[in-house]
Design a protein around this motif. Structure first.
Motif, PDB file in Angstrom:
ATOM      1  N   LYS A 113       8.587  -1.964 -20.197  1.00  0.00           N
ATOM      2  CA  LYS A 113       7.675  -1.624 -19.098  1.00  0.00           C
ATOM      3  C   LYS A 113       6.787  -0.442 -19.477  1.00  0.00           C
ATOM      4  CE  LYS A 113       7.818   0.546 -14.533  1.00  0.00           C
ATOM      5  NZ  LYS A 113       8.734   1.238 -13.597  1.00  0.00           N
TER       6      LYS A 113
ATOM      7  N   LEU B 297      15.386   0.398 -10.966  1.00  0.00           N
ATOM      8  CA  LEU B 297      14.163   0.016 -10.275  1.00  0.00           C
ATOM      9  C   LEU B 297      13.846   1.049  -9.199  1.00  0.00           C
ATOM     10  CD1 LEU B 297      12.060  -2.258  -9.997  1.00  0.00           C
ATOM     11  CD2 LEU B 297      13.622  -3.362  -8.395  1.00  0.00           C
TER      12      LEU B 297
ATOM     13  N   ILE C 179      -4.283  -4.753 -10.779  1.00  0.00           N
ATOM     14  CA  ILE C 179      -3.794  -5.063  -9.429  1.00  0.00           C
ATOM     15  C   ILE C 179      -2.284  -4.913  -9.307  1.00  0.00           C
ATOM     16  CG2 ILE C 179      -3.614  -7.575  -9.802  1.00  0.00           C
ATOM     17  CD1 ILE C 179      -4.715  -7.856  -6.887  1.00  0.00           C
ATOM     18  N   GLN C 180      -1.541  -5.242 -10.361  1.00  0.00           N
ATOM     19  CA  GLN C 180      -0.085  -5.072 -10.263  1.00  0.00           C
ATOM     20  C   GLN C 180       0.275  -3.596 -10.106  1.00  0.00           C
ATOM     21  OE1 GLN C 180      -1.326  -7.067 -12.737  1.00  0.00           O
ATOM     22  NE2 GLN C 180      -0.469  -9.093 -12.339  1.00  0.00           N
TER      23      GLN C 180
ATOM     24  N   LYS D  91      -0.458  -2.541  -6.536  1.00  0.00           N
ATOM     25  CA  LYS D  91       0.566  -3.002  -5.585  1.00  0.00           C
ATOM     26  C   LYS D  91       1.842  -2.170  -5.728  1.00  0.00           C
ATOM     27  CE  LYS D  91      -1.121  -7.749  -5.140  1.00  0.00           C
ATOM     28  NZ  LYS D  91      -0.873  -9.198  -5.380  1.00  0.00           N
ATOM     29  N   PHE D  92       2.248  -1.929  -6.953  1.00  0.00           N
ATOM     30  CA  PHE D  92       3.426  -1.087  -7.167  1.00  0.00           C
ATOM     31  C   PHE D  92       3.223   0.286  -6.556  1.00  0.00           C
ATOM     32  CE2 PHE D  92       6.065  -3.631  -9.768  1.00  0.00           C
ATOM     33  CZ  PHE D  92       7.279  -2.958  -9.786  1.00  0.00           C
TER      34      PHE D  92
ATOM     35  N   LEU E 153       2.030   1.181  -3.875  1.00  0.00           N
ATOM     36  CA  LEU E 153       2.379   1.267  -2.447  1.00  0.00           C
ATOM     37  C   LEU E 153       3.809   1.757  -2.244  1.00  0.00           C
ATOM     38  CD1 LEU E 153       0.897  -1.931  -0.745  1.00  0.00           C
ATOM     39  CD2 LEU E 153      -0.068   0.369  -0.841  1.00  0.00           C
ATOM     40  N   LEU E 154       4.667   1.492  -3.230  1.00  0.00           N
ATOM     41  CA  LEU E 154       6.063   1.918  -3.101  1.00  0.00           C
ATOM     42  C   LEU E 154       6.220   3.432  -3.230  1.00  0.00           C
ATOM     43  CD1 LEU E 154       7.588  -0.964  -5.222  1.00  0.00           C
ATOM     44  CD2 LEU E 154       8.100  -0.569  -2.811  1.00  0.00           C
TER      45      LEU E 154
ATOM     46  N   ILE F 230      -5.184  -0.838  -1.318  1.00  0.00           N
ATOM     47  CA  ILE F 230      -5.383  -1.606  -2.547  1.00  0.00           C
ATOM     48  C   ILE F 230      -6.837  -2.065  -2.681  1.00  0.00           C
ATOM     49  CG2 ILE F 230      -4.742  -3.742  -3.745  1.00  0.00           C
ATOM     50  CD1 ILE F 230      -1.897  -3.337  -2.723  1.00  0.00           C
TER      51      ILE F 230
ATOM     52  N   PRO G 208       2.539   1.514   5.098  1.00  0.00           N
ATOM     53  CA  PRO G 208       2.637   0.090   4.751  1.00  0.00           C
ATOM     54  C   PRO G 208       1.574  -0.392   3.772  1.00  0.00           C
ATOM     55  CG  PRO G 208       2.742   0.401   7.140  1.00  0.00           C
ATOM     56  CD  PRO G 208       2.345   1.718   6.549  1.00  0.00           C
ATOM     57  N   THR G 209       0.358   0.136   3.877  1.00  0.00           N
ATOM     58  CA  THR G 209      -0.733  -0.472   3.104  1.00  0.00           C
ATOM     59  C   THR G 209      -1.555   0.537   2.313  1.00  0.00           C
ATOM     60  OG1 THR G 209      -2.249  -0.314   4.981  1.00  0.00           O
ATOM     61  CG2 THR G 209      -0.965  -2.342   4.783  1.00  0.00           C
TER      62      THR G 209
ATOM     63  N   GLY H 119       5.114   5.688  -1.359  1.00  0.00           N
ATOM     64  CA  GLY H 119       5.217   6.370  -0.070  1.00  0.00           C
ATOM     65  C   GLY H 119       5.645   5.428   1.033  1.00  0.00           C
ATOM     66  N   ASP H 120       5.656   5.931   2.252  1.00  0.00           N
ATOM     67  CA  ASP H 120       6.172   5.160   3.381  1.00  0.00           C
ATOM     68  C   ASP H 120       5.115   4.327   4.099  1.00  0.00           C
ATOM     69  OD1 ASP H 120       8.689   6.197   2.955  1.00  0.00           O
ATOM     70  OD2 ASP H 120       8.387   7.893   4.320  1.00  0.00           O
TER      71      ASP H 120
ATOM     72  N   LEU I 235      12.125   2.095  -5.965  1.00  0.00           N
ATOM     73  CA  LEU I 235      11.585   1.410  -4.786  1.00  0.00           C
ATOM     74  C   LEU I 235      10.932   2.362  -3.806  1.00  0.00           C
ATOM     75  CD1 LEU I 235      14.417  -1.147  -3.982  1.00  0.00           C
ATOM     76  CD2 LEU I 235      12.260  -1.544  -5.156  1.00  0.00           C
TER      77      LEU I 235
END
Lengths: 264, 264
Positions: free
Chosen positions: B160, B256, B68-69, B72-73, B75-76, B49, B81-82, B78-79, B258
């Motif tokens: 959305k 949703l 930024i939102q 952050k989204f 990141l979902l 990010i 973490p950051t 893939g697997d 995820l």
């Protein structure tokens, strides 16, 4: 054996300390317990995703795959790019949800702190035996939802909340009981017997301490799971909970929370 | 003046290179352009990010609050973490959406790569003048949605998607035109005149190069905005787009997403 075992046991858990006035905590007893024991910064502030994943593994042997989506979503609770503060997780309908087993619904009161009245449904579950299991967890989810449906006209109850609540049930059963069956008696009895610590207190007492005091019941005989708790190990347990919850949605989907001041 | 200005201008933009066969790109021309110019790793892989926020600021003067939102989204997708890989952002209905101005709908074909047929709606917008603005962007959003509604029975079109599409329009107008008005002529004309580079090509040409070639049209006269592009600077522009889009939702909300294999 006991004399030798005790120092060995207590050596390996981080020290419990109550949060100070400036420390912050979340609606999640698991994260709060990890902070209270120092697996997470005791301040509860500026927590990164890797810090949360490592703490869950170190403290509870919970693998990242079962919580990583929630951790990523948690970043939306605040403005920082890569970290969150625990109290920001009170943001309604980001991860925090109605019909919780330990917090009041957002529309009805304090959705951040433990609430003994709310918790009484779980505390009194599975009467006559000294453990909770997937079937009793399903009944608790059903009963808590029925209370919210009867009292909260603003309830949000979509598949998202149902799956979050089911995952949370599987986590408390796995962390405080037997990660494979979710039941307390057989697994914990066997484990405690194997380390000569059979005390007669099983997972209902562990679960109650975990929720009420947000600590690891180490002195009472609880031990970190020997196996890593994953989405896969919780799969059967979650299936039983889903099958026994008699759940129907109130809404099929919901507005998307993207931040403290942004919902679409 | 021109001789002196040229080295000064070209000194400050990272070098354009086409992606190699192993580099990956996204459905977003902005991120792809930042990678093609080296503001992001040219591989398009393992992007954090902070890396994305810094690249948007350095390359386009886009402030973090406006993206930024979405970061952050992301990141979902893939697997890890950051971090994320750009191609993972093709994950349908995470951020990627139907009725795009440059990609085909997921249910109808390739939702990752630029599509000239899809883009023709924007390419031919605002006939008779050499710029796009908020009103023409609204018309493009309306027309692209009408095409998707007529051809894609599986379209997802909730608030959305509408807000994502509107933010994307405001971003291309702001980055390639005038961050305050969204129009090209006045702002870019003024700016180019101020640096003696008035060429007669304004933001429609910049926008077209940006989408088709995923590069900064520096040689053609484009310059990074002097002011930081934020949610606030785009507010009026987005209001005009919303008011002129004649938009109605097909669904009020959606499942949703995820992760690549997890939708609830």
């Amino acid at each position: 054996m006991t004399l030798l075992a005790f120092p060995l046991i207590f050596c390996c858990y981080s020290t419990l300390e109550s949060p100070t006035a400036t420390d912050v905590r979340s609606p999640c007893p698991g994260l709060n317990t990890l902070a209270n024991h120092g697996y997470l910064p005791r301040s509860g502030k500026n927590l990164s995703i890797p810090m949360m994943l490592q703490a869950a593994l170190d403290g509870f042997n919970v693998g990242s795959d079962s919580i990583i989506q929630a951790a990523k979503f948690g970043l939306l609770s605040g403005d920082a790019p890569t970290t969150l503060d625990l109290d920001a997780l009170r943001l309604h309908n980001l991860i925090e949800h109605d019909a919780s087993i330990s917090r009041q619904d957002f529309a009805l009161g304090d959705n951040l702190h433990f609430n003994e009245t709310i918790f009484s449904t779980l505390a009194n579950a599975n009467p006559g035996v000294d453990y909770y299991n997937a079937t009793s967890a399903a009944q608790v989810q059903h009963d808590r939802l029925a209370i919210s449906l009867a009292t909260n006209p603003n309830i949000t109850n979509t598949p998202k909340e149902f799956l979050l609540r089911t995952r949370e049930s599987a986590l408390y059963l796995s962390i405080m009981g037997n990660p494979v069956t979710g039941g307390g008696a057989e697994g914990v009895r066997h484990y405690l017997a194997s380390i000569s610590m059979l005390t007669g207190d099983f997972n209902n007492r562990f679960v109650q301490i975990f929720f009420r005091e947000e600590r690891m019941p180490i002195e009472e005989g609880w031990r970190r799971s020997n196996i890593t708790i994953t989405a896969e190990t919780m799969n059967d347990m979650e299936g039983i909970i889903i099958d026994n919850s008699d759940w129907t949605p109130t809404q099929l989907c919901e507005d998307l929370v993207l931040g403290p001041t942004l919902t679409i």
